[in-house]
Design an enzyme around this catalytic site. Structure first.
Site, PDB file in Angstrom:
ATOM      1  N   GLY A 120       0.828  -1.206   0.000  1.00 19.02           N
ATOM      2  CA  GLY A 120       0.000   0.000   0.000  1.00 19.02           C
ATOM      3  C   GLY A 120       0.864   1.259   0.000  1.00 19.02           C
ATOM      4  O   GLY A 120       2.093   1.179   0.136  1.00 19.02           O
ATOM      5  N   ASP A 156      -2.125 -12.545   4.685  1.00 13.50           N
ATOM      6  CA  ASP A 156      -3.422 -11.880   4.820  1.00 13.50           C
ATOM      7  C   ASP A 156      -3.660 -11.721   6.321  1.00 13.50           C
ATOM      8  O   ASP A 156      -3.703 -12.722   7.054  1.00 13.50           O
ATOM      9  CB  ASP A 156      -4.499 -12.765   4.166  1.00 13.50           C
ATOM     10  CG  ASP A 156      -5.865 -12.107   4.180  1.00 13.50           C
ATOM     11  OD1 ASP A 156      -6.189 -11.420   5.177  1.00 13.50           O
ATOM     12  OD2 ASP A 156      -6.605 -12.266   3.208  1.00 13.50           O
ATOM     13  N   ILE A 157      -3.802 -10.477   6.771  1.00 12.12           N
ATOM     14  CA  ILE A 157      -3.862 -10.257   8.231  1.00 12.12           C
ATOM     15  C   ILE A 157      -5.155 -10.790   8.863  1.00 12.12           C
ATOM     16  O   ILE A 157      -5.258 -10.848  10.084  1.00 12.12           O
ATOM     17  CB  ILE A 157      -3.630  -8.776   8.624  1.00 12.12           C
ATOM     18  CG1 ILE A 157      -4.689  -7.855   8.011  1.00 12.12           C
ATOM     19  CG2 ILE A 157      -2.214  -8.335   8.291  1.00 12.12           C
ATOM     20  CD1 ILE A 157      -4.702  -6.458   8.639  1.00 12.12           C
ATOM     21  N   ALA A 171      -5.165  -2.144   5.316  1.00 12.08           N
ATOM     22  CA  ALA A 171      -6.478  -1.616   5.697  1.00 12.08           C
ATOM     23  C   ALA A 171      -7.473  -1.821   4.574  1.00 12.08           C
ATOM     24  O   ALA A 171      -7.111  -1.969   3.407  1.00 12.08           O
ATOM     25  CB  ALA A 171      -6.379  -0.116   6.005  1.00 12.08           C
ATOM     26  N   TYR A 172      -8.741  -1.842   4.968  1.00 16.17           N
ATOM     27  CA  TYR A 172      -9.861  -1.788   4.024  1.00 16.17           C
ATOM     28  C   TYR A 172     -10.255  -0.321   3.977  1.00 16.17           C
ATOM     29  O   TYR A 172     -10.752   0.221   4.959  1.00 16.17           O
ATOM     30  CB  TYR A 172     -11.012  -2.658   4.549  1.00 16.17           C
ATOM     31  CG  TYR A 172     -12.254  -2.626   3.700  1.00 16.17           C
ATOM     32  CD1 TYR A 172     -12.642  -3.749   2.966  1.00 16.17           C
ATOM     33  CD2 TYR A 172     -13.061  -1.489   3.633  1.00 16.17           C
ATOM     34  CE1 TYR A 172     -13.797  -3.726   2.181  1.00 16.17           C
ATOM     35  CE2 TYR A 172     -14.201  -1.460   2.854  1.00 16.17           C
ATOM     36  CZ  TYR A 172     -14.569  -2.584   2.139  1.00 16.17           C
ATOM     37  OH  TYR A 172     -15.698  -2.560   1.372  1.00 16.17           O
ATOM     38  N   THR A 183      -7.797   6.692  11.407  1.00 19.35           N
ATOM     39  CA  THR A 183      -8.294   7.713  10.478  1.00 19.35           C
ATOM     40  C   THR A 183      -8.949   8.906  11.172  1.00 19.35           C
ATOM     41  O   THR A 183      -9.492   8.780  12.274  1.00 19.35           O
ATOM     42  CB  THR A 183      -9.329   7.055   9.536  1.00 19.35           C
ATOM     43  OG1 THR A 183      -9.936   8.051   8.721  1.00 19.35           O
ATOM     44  CG2 THR A 183     -10.433   6.344  10.306  1.00 19.35           C
ATOM     45  N   ASP A 184      -8.930  10.034  10.474  1.00 16.21           N
ATOM     46  CA  ASP A 184      -9.659  11.229  10.907  1.00 16.21           C
ATOM     47  C   ASP A 184     -11.175  10.988  10.901  1.00 16.21           C
ATOM     48  O   ASP A 184     -11.930  11.713  11.526  1.00 16.21           O
ATOM     49  CB  ASP A 184      -9.309  12.423  10.003  1.00 16.21           C
ATOM     50  CG  ASP A 184      -9.457  12.113   8.511  1.00 16.21           C
ATOM     51  OD1 ASP A 184      -9.491  10.914   8.135  1.00 16.21           O
ATOM     52  OD2 ASP A 184      -9.532  13.063   7.704  1.00 16.21           O
ATOM     53  N   TYR A 217     -17.172   2.144   7.610  1.00 16.84           N
ATOM     54  CA  TYR A 217     -15.704   2.203   7.552  1.00 16.84           C
ATOM     55  C   TYR A 217     -15.163   2.822   8.848  1.00 16.84           C
ATOM     56  O   TYR A 217     -14.254   2.288   9.487  1.00 16.84           O
ATOM     57  CB  TYR A 217     -15.265   3.042   6.342  1.00 16.84           C
ATOM     58  CG  TYR A 217     -13.830   3.511   6.403  1.00 16.84           C
ATOM     59  CD1 TYR A 217     -12.782   2.652   6.068  1.00 16.84           C
ATOM     60  CD2 TYR A 217     -13.509   4.815   6.805  1.00 16.84           C
ATOM     61  CE1 TYR A 217     -11.455   3.076   6.140  1.00 16.84           C
ATOM     62  CE2 TYR A 217     -12.192   5.244   6.879  1.00 16.84           C
ATOM     63  CZ  TYR A 217     -11.165   4.369   6.541  1.00 16.84           C
ATOM     64  OH  TYR A 217      -9.866   4.788   6.617  1.00 16.84           O
ATOM     65  N   LYS A 243     -12.721   1.231  11.779  1.00 13.23           N
ATOM     66  CA  LYS A 243     -11.389   1.762  12.118  1.00 13.23           C
ATOM     67  C   LYS A 243     -11.306   2.089  13.618  1.00 13.23           C
ATOM     68  O   LYS A 243     -10.283   1.859  14.250  1.00 13.23           O
ATOM     69  CB  LYS A 243     -11.069   3.017  11.281  1.00 13.23           C
ATOM     70  CG  LYS A 243     -10.834   2.760   9.803  1.00 13.23           C
ATOM     71  CD  LYS A 243      -9.610   1.890   9.505  1.00 13.23           C
ATOM     72  CE  LYS A 243      -8.297   2.593   9.729  1.00 13.23           C
ATOM     73  NZ  LYS A 243      -7.135   1.712   9.362  1.00 13.23           N
TER      74      LYS A 243
HETATM   75  N1  LIG Z   1      -5.740   6.468   2.101  1.00  7.86           N
HETATM   76  C1  LIG Z   1      -6.314   7.390   2.854  1.00  7.86           C
HETATM   77  O1  LIG Z   1      -6.826   8.379   2.361  1.00  7.86           O
HETATM   78  C2  LIG Z   1      -6.343   7.226   4.362  1.00  7.86           C
HETATM   79  C3  LIG Z   1      -6.996   8.194   5.150  1.00  7.86           C
HETATM   80  C4  LIG Z   1      -6.996   8.052   6.546  1.00  7.86           C
HETATM   81  C5  LIG Z   1      -6.376   6.959   7.123  1.00  7.86           C
HETATM   82  N2  LIG Z   1      -5.782   6.028   6.323  1.00  7.86           N
HETATM   83  C6  LIG Z   1      -5.139   4.873   6.962  1.00  7.86           C
HETATM   84  O2  LIG Z   1      -3.749   4.899   6.673  1.00  7.86           O
HETATM   85  C7  LIG Z   1      -3.271   3.564   6.558  1.00  7.86           C
HETATM   86  C8  LIG Z   1      -2.527   3.378   5.242  1.00  7.86           C
HETATM   87  O3  LIG Z   1      -3.415   3.588   4.151  1.00  7.86           O
HETATM   88  P1  LIG Z   1      -2.912   3.580   2.636  1.00  7.86           P
HETATM   89  O4  LIG Z   1      -3.324   4.854   2.017  1.00  7.86           O
HETATM   90  O5  LIG Z   1      -1.502   3.141   2.560  1.00  7.86           O
HETATM   91  O6  LIG Z   1      -3.852   2.435   2.058  1.00  7.86           O
HETATM   92  P2  LIG Z   1      -3.704   1.611   0.691  1.00  7.86           P
HETATM   93  O7  LIG Z   1      -2.773   2.267  -0.247  1.00  7.86           O
HETATM   94  O8  LIG Z   1      -5.117   1.303   0.278  1.00  7.86           O
HETATM   95  O9  LIG Z   1      -2.997   0.265   1.187  1.00  7.86           O
HETATM   96  C9  LIG Z   1      -3.650  -0.667   2.000  1.00  7.86           C
HETATM   97  C10 LIG Z   1      -2.962  -1.993   1.759  1.00  7.86           C
HETATM   98  O10 LIG Z   1      -3.549  -2.962   2.630  1.00  7.86           O
HETATM   99  C11 LIG Z   1      -3.664  -4.150   1.898  1.00  7.86           C
HETATM  100  N3  LIG Z   1      -4.643  -5.053   2.506  1.00  7.86           N
HETATM  101  C12 LIG Z   1      -5.984  -4.960   2.475  1.00  7.86           C
HETATM  102  N4  LIG Z   1      -6.515  -6.007   3.122  1.00  7.86           N
HETATM  103  C13 LIG Z   1      -5.482  -6.762   3.577  1.00  7.86           C
HETATM  104  C14 LIG Z   1      -5.386  -7.967   4.301  1.00  7.86           C
HETATM  105  N5  LIG Z   1      -6.490  -8.630   4.691  1.00  7.86           N
HETATM  106  N6  LIG Z   1      -4.160  -8.484   4.594  1.00  7.86           N
HETATM  107  C15 LIG Z   1      -3.035  -7.834   4.177  1.00  7.86           C
HETATM  108  N7  LIG Z   1      -3.068  -6.690   3.473  1.00  7.86           N
HETATM  109  C16 LIG Z   1      -4.276  -6.161   3.184  1.00  7.86           C
HETATM  110  C17 LIG Z   1      -4.099  -3.704   0.520  1.00  7.86           C
HETATM  111  O11 LIG Z   1      -3.890  -4.740  -0.406  1.00  7.86           O
HETATM  112  P3  LIG Z   1      -4.905  -4.870  -1.684  1.00  7.86           P
HETATM  113  O12 LIG Z   1      -4.656  -3.640  -2.513  1.00  7.86           O
HETATM  114  O13 LIG Z   1      -4.477  -6.146  -2.320  1.00  7.86           O
HETATM  115  O14 LIG Z   1      -6.290  -4.912  -1.117  1.00  7.86           O
HETATM  116  C18 LIG Z   1      -3.155  -2.511   0.315  1.00  7.86           C
HETATM  117  O15 LIG Z   1      -1.921  -2.936  -0.211  1.00  7.86           O
HETATM  118  C19 LIG Z   1      -4.489   2.645   6.737  1.00  7.86           C
HETATM  119  O16 LIG Z   1      -4.610   2.255   8.071  1.00  7.86           O
HETATM  120  C20 LIG Z   1      -5.643   3.555   6.402  1.00  7.86           C
HETATM  121  O17 LIG Z   1      -6.865   3.153   6.983  1.00  7.86           O
HETATM  122  C21 LIG Z   1      -5.719   6.146   4.968  1.00  7.86           C
END
Ligand SMILES: NC(=O)c1ccc[n+]([C@@H]2O[C@H](COP(=O)([O-])OP(=O)(O)OC[C@H]3O[C@@H](n4cnc5c(N)ncnc54)[C@H](OP(=O)(O)O)[C@@H]3O)[C@@H](O)[C@H]2O)c1
Length: 295
Positions: free
Chosen positions: A12, A38-39, A62-63, A103-104, A127, A131
């Site tokens: 990610g 897979d977590i 994360a989802y 998350t916010d 969602y 979280k």
């Molecule tokens: N992105 C945002 O805008 C945002 C905002 C606020 C907070 N956050 C938080 O910041 C953190 C990082 O987010 P990010 O932007 O890096 O997200 P991201 O780019 O969507 O990456 C999430 C990664 O988690 C993987 N994943 C999903 N389900 C999984 C599972 N069961 N086992 C192992 N891996 C799994 C996904 O793989 P697949 O692609 O194969 O599903 C993806 O590689 C997360 O906790 C997120 O909730 C993100």
């Protein structure tokens, strides 16, 4: 001796940067993407941690599909909450520190100030509930978990992921002749993934645990963020401001979810750079990634 760190969700946007930064700081790093571990699989998580004898465990998996989660809340809960329980229990077994990201969107957006860690949570959808539950699981089983809430993450890794990020979405939309409509009445703290990774590892290196906010340095409406993106790359598409009444989404989102970094700064970490500087860094790295993908 170097500290032993593992990263789950390593493909990610944030996972990629955590691995890079940990390696630069000479941690011994093991990382897995979803296809490797897979977590949601408790046995696989336990085995991964035990085999590597991890001292610190970063969960960047994360989802993140906020709207789809309204149709499949179980899937969101499985990954964002129950899988964090798996991680917390496995960390307890091997006495490792869990570093988890939230998350916010745990807030309802009614505050009139950037949210601080002590503000009451009130998630508005599936969602966000999942979280918040993940935060609670991390804290329920571990005394020294570090939970970092962030907002609107964008990193060069988003160029290669199915989900992408807001910057890439805007660039895709700008390639079409249609006007681009972006909400002006929702404000967040867009956060550059490499800086989020680096500040989080600063906290780990200084032995902090508990709850911290790390958001981008400039609270911004999504409309203003879009304008900054187009300014940064010299594009001038027709960009129109809209609002949540005109632009309905399946999930409710907080209207205002800027995060205060005051606690992070109080403990001695450098302030987060402005959104304009973060975008400049993003675009400085992006072309290299794009050409690397073509070759
Ligand atoms: N992105 C945002 O805008 C945002 C905002 C606020 C907070 N956050 C938080 O910041 C953190 C990082 O987010 P990010 O932007 O890096 O997200 P991201 O780019 O969507 O990456 C999430 C990664 O988690 C993987 N994943 C999903 N389900 C999984 C599972 N069961 N086992 C192992 N891996 C799994 C996904 O793989 P697949 O692609 O194969 O599903 C993806 O590689 C997360 O906790 C997120 O909730 C993100």
């Amino acid at each position: 001796m170097s500290r032993r760190a593992v990263v789950f969700g390593a493909a990610g946007q944030l996972g990629i940067e955590l691995v890079r930064e940990l390696q630069q700081r000479r941690f011994a790093v093991m990382s897995w993407d979803r296809t490797q571990v897979d977590i949601t699989d408790a046995t696989a998580v336990q085995k991964a941690l035990a085999d590597f004898d991890a001292e610190v465990v970063f969960n960047s998996a994360a989802y993140n599909q906020v709207d789809v989660a309204e149709k499949e809340p179980q899937a969101a809960f499985q990954i964002n909450a129950l899988a964090v329980r798996n991680l917390a229990l496995a960390c307890r077994q091997v006495d490792a520190q869990l570093v988890h990201f939230s998350t916010d969107y745990v807030f309802d957006g009614t505050a009139r100030h950037p949210y601080v860690e002590e503000d009451p949570t009130h998630p508005l959808g599936a969602y966000a509930v999942s979280k918040l539950a993940g935060e609670l699981y991390a804290q329920a089983y571990l005394d020294r978990a570090l939970v970092v809430r962030t907002s609107g993450v964008f990193g060069p890794g988003g160029l290669a992921t199915a989900r992408g990020n807001f910057v890439e979405l805007m660039l895709r939309l700008a390639a079409s002749p249609n006007p681009i409509r972006v909400v002006e009445d929702h404000v967040a703290s867009p956060t550059y993934a490499p800086q989020l990774a680096s500040r989080t590892i600063d906290l780990v290196e200084r032995n902090f645990s508990g709850l911290f906010h790390i958001g981008g340095g400039t609270p911004s409406s999504w409309f203003h963020f879009a304008r900054l993106i187009f300014d940064a790359v010299g594009l001038q598409p027709v960009l129109l401001a809209t609002n949540e009444r005109e632009y309905r989404t399946p999930a409710r989102r907080p209207k205002y979810s800027a995060l205060s970094n005051a606690k992070m700064e109080r403990v001695g970490l450098d302030p987060m750079p402005s959104l304009k500087d973060a975008l400049a860094s993003y675009f400085a790295r992006r072309p290299a990634l794009a050409s690397a993908r073509k070759s």
